[in-house]
Scaffold this motif. Structure first.
Motif: not given
Ligand code: SF4
Length: 530
Positions: A23-33, A39-47
């Motif tokens: 989650d949010g790996a590609a977003f900067s602190e400024k964007e988060e602020g 940001p939240r995403f749909e989870p991918i469950d491959r198990e």
């Protein structure tokens, strides 16, 4: 990147593959602020493991072409395929795949540009249309591959049955049939061609290798590995043996001009090097297709080793007659088919022949193109002077009478220009580029009435208009087979098998015509409104 970072990056990538992106790996602190959080995403469950309900009947839509092909093949008499089936009800043994399924699978696969048995096997595992056809079973590549190239007679019978159905449906008239040839590459590399001497050496080496395998200590290799090696060597020997036989065939045909220069492919000995539409040369087969002009249905198909089309008109018309029991009223073909013999032959069979006008020697333009002669220097552009029994070339030089020749009960008179005139002529490159030691020669033949009639007919606007339609009708199936079905190179080797693959492609093309002109307009609409 340091080793610690690389390990971290590798771990991150592996974790992401398992858990999905962070989650949010590609977003900067400024964007988060600005957003007020990560940001939240749909989870991918491959198990996870789950059951899914599949309604096989609904895997494809009502108007899907797989249904049309299945329905069409179901109308055919498939007894030609069932005679050899050994598995019988009530007895042990693996059941056979139903021919309706195998034919439908191959026809559907070709229509989608798939020509490999292995690819079909894979598609049976994941593609809804293939799953619908098989009822979710997986047909193995080996069975598919065997089915495609076995049963020659049954396949020819199938093609004829399809023509009978299309004819009964009013899609074939035989009023006008276009013939055209297309080169399809053989399954052989250009560098697989060897001289007779090299092939004889290779056979000797292959024999020595077989003996070496035989003498190999049993414990050194497992039984399975030895068997695989033996099979590979045996197949190689068979191919090399076929290549040697091909040399004999070439000699019988008179095609061997210089023994040392003659080469045969060791992977597909029956393939021939042919000129391609792009001007290059490649090992190929010449596929002859006869197309009925009414609805562009293919009414005959043949595969030959000859690079040119001159001798293919008669066999093409023969095949149309065999397939439909009727002679076409008119045959239209390009300059590659125009020859005196073909004009006379078609006339004697009551078939009107339409093609580009031939020159005075009764040959079409292709013979000139092959020699690099420009149209302005075809022999029809040379003027005959009866008073001096000589010709004048377009550059005003005289071609003197040289002698006469009698062939096929016809007399030809030969005329030749002086070598000095031609060597000094600025137009030599367009007139006789290959002549190094003689001047340009032409022949005057006492014209046959059939040829004169043909030439006269081809001057009329009506005949020219018919000829103008040729390209569109004749080249449509060739385009479909190569561009849509992807058959630019055969998937099988040898003349017989190449002939069968061409038949599969043409048969599929005809079913596609039926789907487009009948099923889509009648069957699918009826189903949709029911
Ligand atoms: S090459 Fe010879 S025959 Fe041809 S145009 Fe020139 S002179 Fe005439």
């Amino acid at each position: 990147m340091g080793s610690e970072q690389a390990v971290l990056a590798g771990w991150t990538s592996a974790q992401e593959q398992r858990d999905g992106p962070r989650d949010g790996a590609a977003f900067s602190e400024k964007e988060e602020g600005e957003r007020g959080g990560k940001p939240r995403f749909e989870p991918i469950d491959r198990e996870q493991l789950f059951w899914r309900m599949v309604d096989v009947e609904r895997l494809v839509a009502e108007d899907h072409p797989a249904r049309a092909i299945w329905e069409f093949v179901g109308e055919l008499d498939l007894s030609g395929y069932t005679g050899e089936i050994r598995a019988v009800e009530g007895k042990a043994g693996r059941p056979a795949w139903h021919p309706q399924l195998m034919i439908s699978l191959w026809a559907y696969a070709y229509s989608q540009g798939v020509g490999s048995a292995r690819a079909i096997e894979q598609l049976c595992q994941c593609d809804p249309a293939y799953q619908w056809l098989t009822g979710t079973a997986v047909v193995n590549a080996h069975s598919l591959s065997d089915f495609r190239v076995e049963h020659d007679e049954a396949l020819k019978g199938l093609f004829v049955q399809i023509l009978a159905l299309l004819s009964a449906d009013g899609l074939i008239t035989l009023e006008r049939v276009m013939q055209d040839g297309t080169k399809i590459r053989a399954s052989a590399a250009s560098d697989s061609f060897r001289s007779q001497e090299r092939i004889e050496q290779a056979i000797k080496q292959a024999r020595e290798q077989v003996e070496a395998v035989d003498q190999m200590p049993q414990e050194e290799s497992s039984r399975r590995v030895v068997k695989a090696r033996e099979r590979a060597q045996r197949e190689r020997q068979e191919r090399l043996g076929s290549a040697l036989k091909e040399f004999e065939k070439l000699k019988t045909e008179g095609s061997v001009k210089e023994k040392k220069k003659t080469r045969v492919s060791t992977t597909d000995p029956e393939a021939r090097v042919m000129k391609q539409p792009d001007g290059g040369f490649a090992p190929s087969y010449n596929v002859q297709v006869n197309t009925d002009a009414a609805n562009a249905v293919i009414v005959a198909v043949g595969v030959v080793q000859a690079g040119n089309d001159f001798e293919q008109l008669r066999p093409g018309v023969d095949k149309v007659e065999q397939n439909l029991g009727e002679t076409p009223a008119q045959v239209v073909a390009d300059g590659g088919y125009v020859s005196r013999d073909n004009i006379v032959e078609m006339k004697s069979r009551g078939v009107e022949f339409i093609g580009p006008p031939c020159d005075e020697q009764g040959k079409g333009k292709s013979s000139y193109e092959g020699r690099g002669v420009s149209p302005e220097y075809y022999s029809s552009r040379f003027v005959y002077d009866a008073a001096t029994n000589s010709f004048h070339c377009p550059n005003g030089k005289t071609l003197h009478y040289e002698g006469k020749e009698e062939r096929n009960s016809q007399v030809s008179y030969k005329y030749r220009a002086a070598m000095a005139d031609c060597q000094a002529c600025p137009a030599k490159g367009q007139c006789c580029p290959g002549n190094q030691v003689t001047g340009r020669a032409i022949q005057r033949t006492e014209e046959l009435p059939e040829v004169a009639e043909f030439r006269q007919k081809m001057q009329t606007e009506q005949a020219r208009e018919i000829y103008r339609q040729r390209a569109q009708v004749a080249e449509t199936p060739n385009l479909w087979i190569k561009a849509k079905f992807g058959l630019r190179q055969f998937n099988v080797r040898g003349l017989r098998k190449a002939g069968m693959e061409a038949l599969w492609a043409c048969l599929t093309y005809n079913i596609c015509v039926w789907i487009r002109l009948r099923w889509r307009t009648e069957g699918a609409v009826a189903t949709a409104t029911a």
